[in-house]
Scaffold this motif. Structure first.
Motif, short mmCIF file in Angstrom:
data_model
loop_
_atom_site.label_atom_id
_atom_site.label_comp_id
_atom_site.label_asym_id
_atom_site.label_seq_id
_atom_site.Cartn_x
_atom_site.Cartn_y
_atom_site.Cartn_z
N SER A 224 22.22 -12.39 -5.72
CA SER A 224 22.44 -14.43 -4.73
C SER A 224 21.50 -15.10 -5.14
N ILE A 225 21.87 -16.08 -5.52
CA ILE A 225 21.18 -17.24 -4.94
C ILE A 225 20.86 -17.66 -4.08
N LEU A 226 20.15 -18.23 -3.36
CA LEU A 226 20.12 -18.66 -1.55
C LEU A 226 19.63 -20.59 -1.70
N ASP A 227 20.13 -21.09 -1.41
CA ASP A 227 19.16 -22.47 -1.30
C ASP A 227 18.69 -23.08 -0.24
N VAL A 228 17.08 -22.99 -1.04
CA VAL A 228 16.03 -23.11 0.80
C VAL A 228 14.87 -24.02 0.19
N SER A 229 15.12 -25.30 1.07
CA SER A 229 13.40 -25.68 0.37
C SER A 229 12.10 -25.31 0.79
N GLY A 230 12.21 -23.60 1.87
CA GLY A 230 10.46 -23.05 2.04
C GLY A 230 11.03 -22.48 1.80
N VAL A 231 10.13 -21.89 1.40
CA VAL A 231 9.29 -19.52 1.53
C VAL A 231 8.73 -19.72 2.38
N PHE A 232 8.77 -18.56 3.09
CA PHE A 232 8.09 -18.29 4.28
C PHE A 232 7.20 -16.84 4.18
N VAL A 233 5.96 -16.63 3.27
CA VAL A 233 5.80 -15.04 3.09
C VAL A 233 4.94 -14.98 4.19
N ALA A 234 5.69 -13.50 4.55
CA ALA A 234 4.74 -12.80 5.71
C ALA A 234 5.00 -11.85 5.64
N ALA A 235 4.39 -10.90 4.14
CA ALA A 235 4.23 -9.64 4.32
C ALA A 235 3.29 -8.90 4.60
N GLY A 236 2.19 -9.19 5.46
CA GLY A 236 1.28 -8.40 5.91
C GLY A 236 0.30 -8.66 5.12
N SER A 237 -1.23 -8.07 5.02
CA SER A 237 -2.57 -8.83 4.69
C SER A 237 -2.86 -7.14 4.02
N VAL A 238 -4.12 -8.01 3.35
CA VAL A 238 -4.62 -7.04 2.70
C VAL A 238 -6.32 -7.38 2.91
N PRO A 239 -7.29 -6.03 3.00
CA PRO A 239 -8.66 -6.59 3.70
C PRO A 239 -9.70 -7.08 2.38
N SER A 240 -9.89 -7.80 3.28
CA SER A 240 -11.32 -8.63 2.05
C SER A 240 -11.92 -8.28 2.08
N THR A 241 -12.70 -7.36 1.26
CA THR A 241 -13.86 -6.51 0.66
C THR A 241 -14.95 -6.72 -0.50
N GLN A 242 -14.73 -8.43 -0.51
CA GLN A 242 -14.88 -8.02 -1.65
C GLN A 242 -16.53 -8.08 -2.46
N ALA A 243 -17.26 -8.57 -1.22
CA ALA A 243 -18.89 -9.04 -0.65
C ALA A 243 -19.11 -6.64 -0.81
N VAL A 244 -18.24 -5.89 -0.23
CA VAL A 244 -19.10 -4.59 0.10
C VAL A 244 -19.82 -3.94 -0.32
N PRO A 245 -20.84 -3.67 -0.24
CA PRO A 245 -21.82 -2.60 -1.22
C PRO A 245 -20.94 -1.52 -1.25
N SER A 246 -21.90 -0.98 -2.74
CA SER A 246 -21.09 0.75 -3.38
C SER A 246 -20.61 1.66 -2.44
N ASP A 247 -21.72 1.97 -1.62
CA ASP A 247 -21.89 2.96 -0.64
C ASP A 247 -21.66 2.98 0.08
N VAL A 248 -20.39 1.58 0.69
CA VAL A 248 -20.17 1.48 1.87
C VAL A 248 -18.72 1.89 1.49
N ASN A 249 -18.16 2.81 2.40
CA ASN A 249 -16.54 4.56 1.44
C ASN A 249 -15.52 3.21 2.30
N LEU A 250 -14.34 3.25 1.85
CA LEU A 250 -13.39 2.60 1.95
C LEU A 250 -11.90 3.28 2.09
N ASP A 251 -10.82 2.96 2.79
CA ASP A 251 -9.89 4.28 2.59
C ASP A 251 -9.19 3.95 1.26
#
Ligand code: NAP
Length: 304
Positions: A224-251
């Motif tokens: 279906s098409i819903l007419d809206v002017s604004g779309v607010f995305v609140a789908a959670g988050s992703v961790p910011s680990t761009q500069a984490v060294p490779s010997d640091v373990n991530l899940d």
């Protein structure tokens, strides 16, 4: 040479800075462009932080920051590009060419918004697509907006927007919410919030700005098409680990593996707040993480 470089100036980083300064550590807090104290700045109402009910996230973050500034915490506005280790010393490289030497690092960068990945999301970013209801809600006064997600952020955003917009669609991919029950009750009492459940947004449509969204009902398979002017995305988050060294373990989801001590797999490299593995990502748990991590850091420095 610093005792401690804290990367990130959200509640975890600032709490650690206050504890660190009080413990006599020579430290600096590195933050990217200052736009408020981390993700909490985007929250319209943080109702569960002890002693400060009903406060908006931006004001709460400003209070944290004033506290840190009052204690003489040093801030550096820069983006960390790489973290290297040379014997027992960490070298923090920033994208503007700075190199900071430190005995320990506290990585407290939090997390960023998860995108839907729907066609049109990127094209209409800031042209109707927003990730922050408190920042952009006022642009949709007396208009119709959609909020996507079923967590506390989505429901808080929908409530906030219901006071500004004529109508708010709350679109969630399941039929039950993961937000607090009290918030779910408030949502159900609002006459201008329409729940669109078991549904996903498959396309964001518009001209020079958003005009509508295509929504797919997962149970019936109907679009279906819903007419809206604004779309607010609140789908959670992703961790910011761009500069984490490779010997640091991530899940597997990319979060830094550490308990509340903040101790990671790499000696001298600590973490705190939303970027670490934990069950409850809240301001109050980030703040306590910062304090706990400094206890671990001072022990580490004493035994270096
Ligand atoms: P969250 O709890 O992770 O919720 C994210 C929501 O987005 C979920 O309902 C999820 O659906 C949905 N979602 C994820 N990916 C999606 C996709 N690709 N398409 C459509 N929907 C998608 O995130 P949050 O609401 O930002 O909250 C994060 C943490 O902060 C939580 O611990 C929360 O309690 C806390 N918080 C607290 C407050 C407060 O106390 N006032 C305010 C804001 C946030 P599913 O449910 O199906 O997984």
């Amino acid at each position: 040479m610093y005792d401690l470089v804290i990367i990130g100036s959200g509640p975890a980083g600032l709490s650690a800075a206050i504890y660190g300064v009080r413990a006599g550590l020579k430290l600096v807090v590195i933050e990217k462009d200052y736009e408020g104290t981390g993700q909490v700045a985007l929250s319209s109402c943080v109702d569960n932080y002890l002693g400060l009910p009903g406060m908006d996230g931006y004001s709460m973050g400003e209070k944290f920051r004033e506290h840190a500034v009052g204690f003489g915490v040093e801030f550096l506005e820069a983006e960390v590009s790489q973290i290297e280790k040379s014997s027992s010393i960490y070298v923090i490289n920033t994208s503007d060419g700075n190199k900071l030497e430190t005995k320990t690092v506290l990585y407290a960068t939090g997390a960023t918004h998860r995108k839907l990945g729907a066609p049109g999301e990127e094209k209409y970013d800031t042209k109707g697509v927003s990730y922050c209801a408190t920042c952009d809600g006022a642009f949709y006064r007396k208009k119709t907006a959609a909020v996507i997600g079923g967590g506390d952020t989505a429901l808080d955003d929908a409530l906030y927007l219901s006071g500004i917009c004529e109508k708010v669609y709350l679109i969630h991919r399941r039929d039950s919410f993961r937000a607090a029950e009290i918030t779910v009750r408030k949502i159900k009492e609002k006459e201008n919030i329409e729940l669109v459940l078991n549904s996903t947004v498959t396309e964001i449509l518009g001209t020079d700005k958003v005009t509508s969204i295509k929504v797919n009902n997962k149970l019936t398979g109907e679009d279906s098409i819903l007419d809206v002017s604004g779309v607010f995305v609140a789908a959670g988050s992703v961790p910011s680990t761009q500069a984490v060294p490779s010997d640091v373990n991530l899940d597997p989801a990319g979060y830094i593996i550490a308990d509340e001590s903040g101790i990671t797999s790499a000696p001298g490299f600590f973490t705190a707040g939303d970027v670490r593995t934990k069950a409850l990502r809240q301001v109050i748990t980030a703040v306590s993480d910062g304090a706990n991590a400094v206890t671990s850091i001072t022990h580490y420095l004493e035994n270096m």
